[in-house]
Structure formats: structure tokens, C-alpha cells
Design a protein around this motif. Structure first.
Motif, short mmCIF file in Angstrom:
data_model
loop_
_atom_site.label_atom_id
_atom_site.label_comp_id
_atom_site.label_asym_id
_atom_site.label_seq_id
_atom_site.Cartn_x
_atom_site.Cartn_y
_atom_site.Cartn_z
N SER A 326 0.85 -1.19 0.00
CA SER A 326 0.00 0.00 0.00
C SER A 326 0.88 1.24 0.00
N PHE A 327 0.32 2.35 -0.50
CA PHE A 327 1.07 3.60 -0.51
C PHE A 327 1.23 4.13 0.91
N ARG A 328 2.42 4.62 1.21
CA ARG A 328 2.64 5.26 2.50
C ARG A 328 1.74 6.48 2.68
N SER A 329 1.57 7.22 1.58
CA SER A 329 0.79 8.45 1.64
C SER A 329 -0.71 8.22 1.53
N ALA A 330 -1.11 7.01 1.09
CA ALA A 330 -2.53 6.69 0.90
C ALA A 330 -2.72 5.20 1.19
N PRO A 331 -2.81 4.82 2.46
CA PRO A 331 -2.78 3.40 2.85
C PRO A 331 -3.93 2.55 2.32
N ASP A 332 -5.00 3.17 1.83
CA ASP A 332 -6.11 2.39 1.27
C ASP A 332 -5.90 2.03 -0.19
N ILE A 333 -4.82 2.51 -0.78
CA ILE A 333 -4.54 2.24 -2.19
C ILE A 333 -3.29 1.36 -2.29
N PHE A 334 -3.42 0.24 -2.97
CA PHE A 334 -2.35 -0.73 -3.11
C PHE A 334 -1.89 -0.76 -4.57
N VAL A 335 -0.68 -1.29 -4.80
CA VAL A 335 -0.12 -1.41 -6.14
C VAL A 335 0.45 -2.82 -6.29
N ALA A 336 0.28 -3.42 -7.49
CA ALA A 336 0.84 -4.75 -7.76
C ALA A 336 1.19 -4.86 -9.22
N GLY A 337 1.95 -5.92 -9.56
CA GLY A 337 2.35 -6.14 -10.94
C GLY A 337 3.56 -5.32 -11.33
N GLN A 338 3.80 -5.19 -12.62
CA GLN A 338 4.97 -4.46 -13.09
C GLN A 338 4.98 -3.02 -12.62
N LEU A 339 3.82 -2.45 -12.42
CA LEU A 339 3.73 -1.09 -11.93
C LEU A 339 4.38 -0.94 -10.57
N SER A 340 4.44 -2.03 -9.79
CA SER A 340 5.02 -1.98 -8.45
C SER A 340 6.53 -2.12 -8.45
N GLY A 341 7.11 -2.39 -9.63
CA GLY A 341 8.57 -2.45 -9.70
C GLY A 341 9.13 -3.84 -9.67
N VAL A 342 8.40 -4.82 -10.23
CA VAL A 342 8.96 -6.16 -10.43
C VAL A 342 9.01 -6.42 -11.92
N GLU A 343 9.78 -7.42 -12.31
CA GLU A 343 9.93 -7.78 -13.72
C GLU A 343 9.70 -9.28 -13.86
N GLY A 344 8.83 -9.67 -14.77
CA GLY A 344 8.60 -11.09 -15.01
C GLY A 344 7.16 -11.48 -14.72
N TYR A 345 6.67 -12.45 -15.51
CA TYR A 345 5.30 -12.92 -15.35
C TYR A 345 5.01 -13.40 -13.92
N VAL A 346 5.85 -14.33 -13.45
CA VAL A 346 5.58 -14.95 -12.14
C VAL A 346 5.71 -13.92 -11.03
N GLU A 347 6.65 -12.99 -11.17
CA GLU A 347 6.80 -11.94 -10.17
C GLU A 347 5.55 -11.06 -10.10
N CYS A 348 4.94 -10.79 -11.26
CA CYS A 348 3.70 -10.01 -11.28
C CYS A 348 2.58 -10.77 -10.58
#
Length: 471
Positions: A326-348
Motif C-alpha cells: 500500500s502507498f505510505r501516503s494513501a494506505p487504502d490504495i495498493f499497487v501490484a504487478g509491473q507497476l510496483s517495480g517487479v519484472e517477469g510474469y511470475v513476479e507479477c
């Protein structure tokens, strides 16, 4: 309680939606295709694989295998579907990409707690829990909202996809079947080069025309997924030590190791098309056809898909995200997948599963808090549920630790690797010198610790439940 909103029906968003719904949490999943197409996607199906059809190594003891094994233990929908539609891939888990996306789409669309909405989510919800999993091709509107939310410009680099060749147009007189070191059967087709053939190919590649970036674009490639023309510029032998590495392969017609080799991996169980392994590029289409037909066995090849360049957007996760994604500045909003800073299908998939678990725990706590405010309040069935990230000793735990604790300076996405896991504490001297034994010990430790973590969070979804839910 209102449904959790998820933006993006890719690998991460689909996995997160399933994990939430399996735990009784209603979900609204937004997928903008087909109303808003992207330059890379070809269908409107969820979890479409736009690059390779390989989910990397499935060999016990590999880091990618460990990550997949943990996902399977946690009841991952996408790992279950991948297993159902696997195609020969040597030691890798390769899938029929059409059957894979169809299977995920069907499971999500048929779940009674998931509402699939085919529209673009242009703004981040201001009320309730939300997950942003829109991937590398996040729309301009949502990208602008993310920039406003984070206060930082998104980091952008460019990724490329590999060509796919029609099997009927291959010259099998020049191609042999084999897997490297004989692992996994003869699952790959191999196009062997003599030194002279390689030199012709290399010189043609060095002089080929590439797709030029616009003036406003700062092209930064992910180091582990460089286009072949970028690798060629680093030296004559760079390709031979990379995607064209011949080590472990012997041409049965000569009895010798080729000077270089291009491997082809089947796209489906019909063996009607093959992916050129590691041959992502952003050459102009006419140039691609000319140069790829210099590969032995591909002289008259017809291509079902040519390589192309596409944008990849991700946030500076160590600076912005908490360990639950979740965002530090907005704890109700989460991020996942490549947008979160991982690379690769399984990592997403992994970040989608973890975000789904974290959101489910948060939703259950908020529901119990709401019940406590009523006159007939009593402890809810989810009262004991809580969430902490998996231990650092696990692949999932190490991956999320990296993206939330790495240096934010010049941050780059990561694939899973043993370098991310903590070393063994005081291993015997023999194991310390034996790389394979050391990794086997790390895997055993990881799986034991992961099983303990699943029991502790107390609301895991079993592999049996996943199978029953998709049948």
C-alpha cells in the motif's frame, strides 16, 4: 462494505481479484480492453501474455521454481491455470497463451463475487480499498493520477517482445530438436550456426534499422531483457554468450556443438507456431523479416507476430510503498504487478497474490470494526485474521522486501533470484562450497517457513479449493 476496486485485468489484477473473492470479499475488476486497446495486447482476454509464453524454470532448486512453488502452496489461480495448459518447454513452465488467458478469464468472469467491468478506470477511488495493477501500459489518464498521488514522476523504460514464427514455414532439414544438457526432453527446436553464418547474421543485425524513439522519450531498457540489437552493439560474441549460447547443445548431424544457436519454443500443444527464445527486438518490421530469415532453418519463415517496442511504466516502490504494497501516503490504495517495480510474469502474479491477501485482511478487519459499531456487535468470523508479509527467507518475502526496501536511487525492477534471499546461517563448510546444495537448503528453508506463514495468517486458499473453483 463496498467492493474492493481493482484497476487492471492482467496477471497481478486477476490473481488479486481471485484471492479476495475466495476469501469472501466482493471485487469490482476494471479492464479497459477492448474499449481502449493497447499497442501490445492482441485480445480482450484477462491475463494475456504479450511477450514470451514461458513462466521460466520449473526445475526444483531454481529460484523461479521456488517462487512458483510458494504460489502453488498459497492457492494461486494463475499457477493452477498454467499447469492445466502447459506445453513442452524443457525445464521451463511454458503455456499455451490462448488457453491460459481463456482459463483465467473464465474463472474470473464466473466467480459470483467478482464484477468484471470493461471500462477504463480514469481516476483512483477516493473511498474504500483499491488496487492499481494496470501494468506497463497504464493509460495516460491514470498515470497522471498516480503522479499526482505520489508526487514523483514515474520511471519509464522500454521493453520489447519476441517474434513468433509459423511452424509450417520452418526448414526442418536444418533444425534439430533438443533441450540444453538434455533436460526436459527434446522440447526446443534449435537452429545451429556455423561461424560464417553467424558473422553474416551479426553484421546484418549491426546495420539494421530500428524503430526510432520520439524526441520526448528517454529510452531505458531493463538490463535483463535487452533487445538483441542492443546486445550485438556490446561486442561480436555477446549474443553467443547470451540468447544464442550453444553450450550444452550438440547438432546430431555433425556431432559437434554449433558456433551459435537460436532456440525455438512451442507456443501451443498443436506446435503450430514457435517463439524465438530471447529474441526480443525493436527493429523495423521489414528489417526483422530480412534478418530473421538469415537464421538457419528460417530462410522462408512467415511470422505470426513480429517483435515490437512498448512502454513500461513503474513507480519508485522503495520510496512509495509499505511492506503490504500500500502507498505510505494513501494506505487504502495498493499497487501490484509491473507497476510496483517487479519484472517477469511470475513476479507479477506474486505481487498480485500478496496484495490480494493484504487487502482481504484489511477488508475483514474493517468489516469487523463496522460490526463492532452496531448494537448487536459480536466478534466476526474474520476477527483473528491479520496480515504480515511472508518471511524474508521465502521467495515471496524476499521479492516484496526488495521492492519496498531497496535503494530508491536509480531503482530498477527485479526478477526473483537467490541473491534476494538471505544467506544460510552458519552452513557446514561443504555446503558453503557447493552451490547446488546451498540452494537446495535455501529452498527447503523457504518452503518450511512459507508453510508456517500460511498457517499463521489463517485464511489461505488451498490448491484443492482453486481446482474446485475453476472446474
Amino acid at each position: 462494505m463496498q467492493p474492493v476496486g481493482i484497476a487492471g485485468g492482467g496477471l497481478a489484477g486477476s490473481e488479486a481479484a481471485w484471492q479476495l473473492a475466495q476469501r469472501g470479499v466482493a471485487v469490482t475488476l476494471y479492464e479497459m480492453r477492448p474499449a481502449c486497446p493497447t499497442p501490445a495486447h492482441k485480445t480482450d482476454r484477462l491475463a494475456e501474455l504479450v511477450c514470451s509464453n514461458s513462466l521460466k524454470s520449473n526445475a526444483p532448486g531454481a529460484a523461479s521454481w521456488l517462487l512458483k512453488e510458494e504460489l502453488r502452496l498459497a492457492g494461486s489461480l494463475l499457477m493452477h491455470v498454467a499447469g492445466e495448459c502447459a506445453v513442452p518447454g524443457g525445464a521451463a513452465l511454458a503455456v499455451d497463451r490462448d488457453r491460459f488467458s481463456e482459463g483465467v478469464t473464465q474463472a474470473i468472469a464466473n466467480h459470483p463475487l467478482i464484477a468484471l467491468r470493461r471500462e477504463e478506470l480514469r481516476a483512483i477511488p477516493v473511498e474504500g480499498l483499491a488496487l492499481i495493477a494496470t501494468g506497463p501500459l497504464t493509460s495516460d489518464a491514470l498515470t497522471a493520477r498516480l503522479q499526482a498521488l505520489t508526487g514523483f514522476e514515474n520511471l519509464v523504460f522500454y521493453d520489447s517482445i519476441s517474434p513468433v514464427v509459423d511452424a509450417e514455414t520452418l526448414n526442418m532439414e536444418r533444425i534439430f530438436s533438443a533441450s540444453r544438457y538434455g533436460k526436459g526432453g527434446d522440447d526446443y527446436l534449435n537452429c545451429p550456426f556455423t561461424e560464417g553464418e553467424y558473422r553474416v547474421f551479426y553484421e546484418a543485425l549491426m546495420s539494421a534499422e530500428t524503430v526510432q524513439a520520439h524526441e520526448f522519450e528517454d529510452v531505458q531498457f531493463f538490463e535483463a531483457c535487452l533487445p538483441i540489437e542492443e546486445l550485438a552493439r556490446r561486442g561480436y560474441d555477446t549474443l553467443r554468450f547470451g540468447p544464442m549460447r550453444p553450450v550444452g547443445l550438440v547438432d546430431p548431424r555433425t556431432g559437434r556443438q554449433p558456433f551459435a544457436v537460436v532456440q525455438l519454443r512451442p507456443e501451443n500443444l498443436r506446435f503450430s507456431s514457435y517463439n524465438l527464445v530471447g529474441f526480443q527486438n525493436h527493429l523495423k518490421f521489414p528489417e526483422q523479416k530480412r534478418i530473421m530469415r538469415l537464421i538457419p532453418g528460417l530462410e522462408n519463415a512467415e511470422f505470426a507476430r513480429l517483435g515490437q517496442i512498448h512502454r513500461n511504466t513503474y513507480i519508485n516502490s522503495p520510496r512509495l510503498l509499505q511492506p503490504d504494497l500500500s502507498f505510505r501516503s494513501a494506505p487504502d490504495i495498493f499497487v501490484a504487478g509491473q507497476l510496483s517495480g517487479v519484472e517477469g510474469y511470475v513476479e507479477c502474479i506474486a505481487t498480485g497474490l500478496l496484495a490480494g491477501l493484504a487487502l482481504a485482511a484489511r477488508a475483514s478487519r474493517e468489516a469487523d470494526a463496522g460490526d463492532a459499531g452496531t448494537s448487536s456487535a459480536r466478534p466476526g468470523p474474520n476477527a483473528a485474521r491479520s496480515y504480515t508479509p511472508p518471511p524474508r527467507t521465502t521467495a515471496l518475502g524476499s521479492l516484496v522486501h526488495y521492492i519496498t526496501h531497496a535503494s530508491p536511487t536509480n531503482y530498477q525492477p527485479a526478477n526473483i533470484s537467490f541473491d534476494l534471499l538471505p544467506p544460510l546461517e552458519g552452513p557446514p563448510r561443504a555446503i558453503a562450497r557447493d552451490r547446488r546444495a546451498r540452494r537446495e537448503k535455501q529452498c527447503a528453508r523457504a518452503l518450511a517457513d512459507f508453510a508456517g506463514w500460511l498457517s499463521a495468517i489463517s485464511f489461505q486458499s488451498s490448491a484443492r479449493a482453486v481446482a474446485e473453483g475453476t472446474s
